[in-house]
Design a protein around this motif. Sequence first.
Motif, PDB file in Angstrom:
ATOM      1  N   LEU A 159       1.246  -6.389 -10.641  1.00 41.15           N
ATOM      2  CA  LEU A 159      -0.073  -5.818 -10.378  1.00 41.15           C
ATOM      3  C   LEU A 159       0.055  -4.367  -9.913  1.00 41.15           C
ATOM      4  N   PHE A 160      -0.845  -3.527 -10.385  1.00 39.95           N
ATOM      5  CA  PHE A 160      -0.805  -2.117  -9.992  1.00 39.95           C
ATOM      6  C   PHE A 160      -2.237  -1.591  -9.971  1.00 39.95           C
ATOM      7  N   ASP A 161      -2.758  -1.367  -8.756  1.00 43.72           N
ATOM      8  CA  ASP A 161      -4.096  -0.801  -8.598  1.00 43.72           C
ATOM      9  C   ASP A 161      -3.969   0.678  -8.263  1.00 43.72           C
ATOM     10  N   TYR A 162      -4.613   1.497  -9.083  1.00 40.67           N
ATOM     11  CA  TYR A 162      -4.601   2.946  -8.839  1.00 40.67           C
ATOM     12  C   TYR A 162      -5.983   3.376  -8.354  1.00 40.67           C
ATOM     13  N   ILE A 163      -6.014   4.065  -7.210  1.00 40.03           N
ATOM     14  CA  ILE A 163      -7.273   4.538  -6.630  1.00 40.03           C
ATOM     15  C   ILE A 163      -7.135   6.022  -6.319  1.00 40.03           C
ATOM     16  N   TYR A 164      -8.130   6.780  -6.745  1.00 37.97           N
ATOM     17  CA  TYR A 164      -8.164   8.211  -6.403  1.00 37.97           C
ATOM     18  C   TYR A 164      -9.268   8.451  -5.382  1.00 37.97           C
ATOM     19  N   GLN A 165      -8.969   9.312  -4.405  1.00 30.82           N
ATOM     20  CA  GLN A 165     -10.001   9.752  -3.473  1.00 30.82           C
ATOM     21  C   GLN A 165      -9.751  11.214  -3.128  1.00 30.82           C
ATOM     22  N   ASP A 166     -10.783  11.915  -2.709  1.00 32.81           N
ATOM     23  CA  ASP A 166     -10.611  13.275  -2.221  1.00 32.81           C
ATOM     24  C   ASP A 166      -9.721  13.244  -0.983  1.00 32.81           C
ATOM     25  N   ILE A 199       4.416  -8.686  -6.931  1.00 34.85           N
ATOM     26  CA  ILE A 199       4.032  -7.596  -6.046  1.00 34.85           C
ATOM     27  C   ILE A 199       2.769  -6.929  -6.585  1.00 34.85           C
ATOM     28  N   GLN A 200       1.863  -6.622  -5.685  1.00 36.71           N
ATOM     29  CA  GLN A 200       0.689  -5.819  -6.013  1.00 36.71           C
ATOM     30  C   GLN A 200       0.867  -4.442  -5.399  1.00 36.71           C
ATOM     31  N   VAL A 201       1.058  -3.435  -6.218  1.00 35.08           N
ATOM     32  CA  VAL A 201       1.112  -2.059  -5.725  1.00 35.08           C
ATOM     33  C   VAL A 201      -0.307  -1.519  -5.629  1.00 35.08           C
ATOM     34  N   ILE A 202      -0.661  -1.005  -4.468  1.00 29.87           N
ATOM     35  CA  ILE A 202      -1.957  -0.360  -4.266  1.00 29.87           C
ATOM     36  C   ILE A 202      -1.668   1.117  -4.013  1.00 29.87           C
ATOM     37  N   ALA A 203      -1.742   1.918  -5.066  1.00 29.34           N
ATOM     38  CA  ALA A 203      -1.396   3.334  -4.990  1.00 29.34           C
ATOM     39  C   ALA A 203      -2.668   4.139  -4.769  1.00 29.34           C
ATOM     40  N   VAL A 204      -2.765   4.782  -3.602  1.00 29.67           N
ATOM     41  CA  VAL A 204      -3.948   5.575  -3.258  1.00 29.67           C
ATOM     42  C   VAL A 204      -3.585   7.050  -3.363  1.00 29.67           C
ATOM     43  N   ASN A 205      -4.125   7.710  -4.382  1.00 25.94           N
ATOM     44  CA  ASN A 205      -3.909   9.136  -4.573  1.00 25.94           C
ATOM     45  C   ASN A 205      -4.909   9.895  -3.705  1.00 25.94           C
ATOM     46  N   ASP A 206      -4.409  10.488  -2.615  1.00 23.18           N
ATOM     47  CA  ASP A 206      -5.272  11.131  -1.623  1.00 23.18           C
ATOM     48  C   ASP A 206      -5.506  12.603  -1.979  1.00 23.18           C
ATOM     49  N   GLY A 207      -6.050  12.817  -3.175  1.00 25.47           N
ATOM     50  CA  GLY A 207      -6.422  14.169  -3.581  1.00 25.47           C
ATOM     51  C   GLY A 207      -5.252  15.079  -3.885  1.00 25.47           C
ATOM     52  N   ILE A 218       0.849  -1.190   0.000  1.00 28.15           N
ATOM     53  CA  ILE A 218       0.000   0.000   0.000  1.00 28.15           C
ATOM     54  C   ILE A 218       0.886   1.242   0.000  1.00 28.15           C
ATOM     55  N   VAL A 219       0.589   2.156  -0.926  1.00 32.56           N
ATOM     56  CA  VAL A 219       1.374   3.386  -1.065  1.00 32.56           C
ATOM     57  C   VAL A 219       0.426   4.582  -1.041  1.00 32.56           C
ATOM     58  N   PRO A 220       0.252   5.234   0.103  1.00 33.15           N
ATOM     59  CA  PRO A 220      -0.578   6.438   0.147  1.00 33.15           C
ATOM     60  C   PRO A 220       0.188   7.620  -0.440  1.00 33.15           C
ATOM     61  N   CYS A 221      -0.440   8.343  -1.357  1.00 32.08           N
ATOM     62  CA  CYS A 221       0.265   9.404  -2.085  1.00 32.08           C
ATOM     63  C   CYS A 221      -0.472  10.734  -1.964  1.00 32.08           C
ATOM     64  N   TYR A 222       0.237  11.749  -1.526  1.00 32.16           N
ATOM     65  CA  TYR A 222      -0.325  13.097  -1.524  1.00 32.16           C
ATOM     66  C   TYR A 222       0.773  14.094  -1.891  1.00 32.16           C
ATOM     67  N   ASN A 223       0.677  14.661  -3.063  1.00 36.58           N
ATOM     68  CA  ASN A 223       1.634  15.663  -3.546  1.00 36.58           C
ATOM     69  C   ASN A 223       3.086  15.197  -3.400  1.00 36.58           C
ATOM     70  N   VAL A 224       3.368  14.036  -3.980  1.00 35.72           N
ATOM     71  CA  VAL A 224       4.707  13.448  -3.869  1.00 35.72           C
ATOM     72  C   VAL A 224       5.381  13.333  -5.238  1.00 35.72           C
ATOM     73  N   ASN A 228       1.297  16.824  -9.995  1.00 39.47           N
ATOM     74  CA  ASN A 228       1.121  15.824 -11.070  1.00 39.47           C
ATOM     75  C   ASN A 228       1.374  14.395 -10.594  1.00 39.47           C
ATOM     76  N   THR A 229       1.081  14.135  -9.308  1.00 40.96           N
ATOM     77  CA  THR A 229       1.160  12.775  -8.767  1.00 40.96           C
ATOM     78  C   THR A 229       0.318  11.807  -9.593  1.00 40.96           C
ATOM     79  N   GLU A 230      -0.888  12.201  -9.971  1.00 39.79           N
ATOM     80  CA  GLU A 230      -1.770  11.316 -10.733  1.00 39.79           C
ATOM     81  C   GLU A 230      -1.148  10.928 -12.073  1.00 39.79           C
TER      82      GLU A 230
END
Length: 331
Positions: A64-71, A34-42, A9-15, A46-48
């Motif tokens: 595996l690479f799961d990309y999830i966006y959330q506010d 490896i399954q990367v679970i990248a959570v773009n926390d709003g 799990i990789v939480p991402c915010y302005n990185v 240009n993190t996204e």
Amino acid sequence: MCGAIVSLIVPCYNVANTLSRFLDSVMEQTYKNIQVIAVNDGSTDNTEDILKEYQQFFLQRGMLFDYIYQDNQGLGAAINTGLKYIKGEYLCWADPDDFFEKTSIQERLEILESNKEFDIVSSDANYYKFDNLKSPIQRATDGLIHKYDPNQFEYLLAEKSHFCPGCHMLRMSAFDKVNPTHEIYPAKRGQNWQLLLPMYYKYHRYYLDKPLYNYIVYPNSMSRGDIDLVSVVSRLNEHEIILIETIKKIDMEADEKRKYLNLVKIRYAKKRFYAAIDYKSKVDLKKYFLELKSLSALDKDIYTLYFRNKYIILKIFFKAYDKFEQAKRSG
């Protein structure tokens, strides 16, 4: 791909400035399942764009690479989101400010695969200053004398166990038992305590004495951003709430739970008391002295510190007394 899947799990915010380096270090792992679970926390940079670009790179390599966006909701909420997407038999999490050594996943996985009596493995990490990634300034476990003890719960509770992100791997069959809802308290930080404490309470940890992760220290990292008593106390209050809420969810006897909750409350009341001394706030000094009194946590040292910092005449006396004692010992 073959073998067990390791979910990361990789939480991402302005990185955006560090994300490519981190993701490169994951792609370069000697273990590829490896399954990367990248959570773009709003993110607002240009993190996204970077995550979507690397998603294709990972898929091309059969990873595996799961990309999830959330506010934007904060680190704890990002971890909570990521926990719902786990496909693997093992779980890791990391900060995209940092990066892995190439054998990091493989070496920790081999430990858990060959040592079934352990359900957590923690490697060491090198700490670097952000402007010098060639010479580490220390290791994550420096000064921790109990790092080889398989029972880490009370050490972590007392901040005597390292909780550097990216160092830990959990067996998911064990994690599912201590956290079947895959939910942690949604704070802005503290995910290491929230993920590790329930595991440490029930299961044994293997310490791998090798720096397999690289933690980067920035000027605004954690408490380094605290500039006054208000910000220090705010951070301490946040940490205390994280620990209290995490302990409340752990399945343990009521008396034991009360004991640990009380230990946390006393520990953080003392931290606030010491902070009031550091910032020379007599009003807050009295406030946190009374808080310790309400917790029946006053002792000789607290009394001495309180009176020597509250009253100028006593402060002068204690300084003179300290100099006298020092002269007596040296003479």
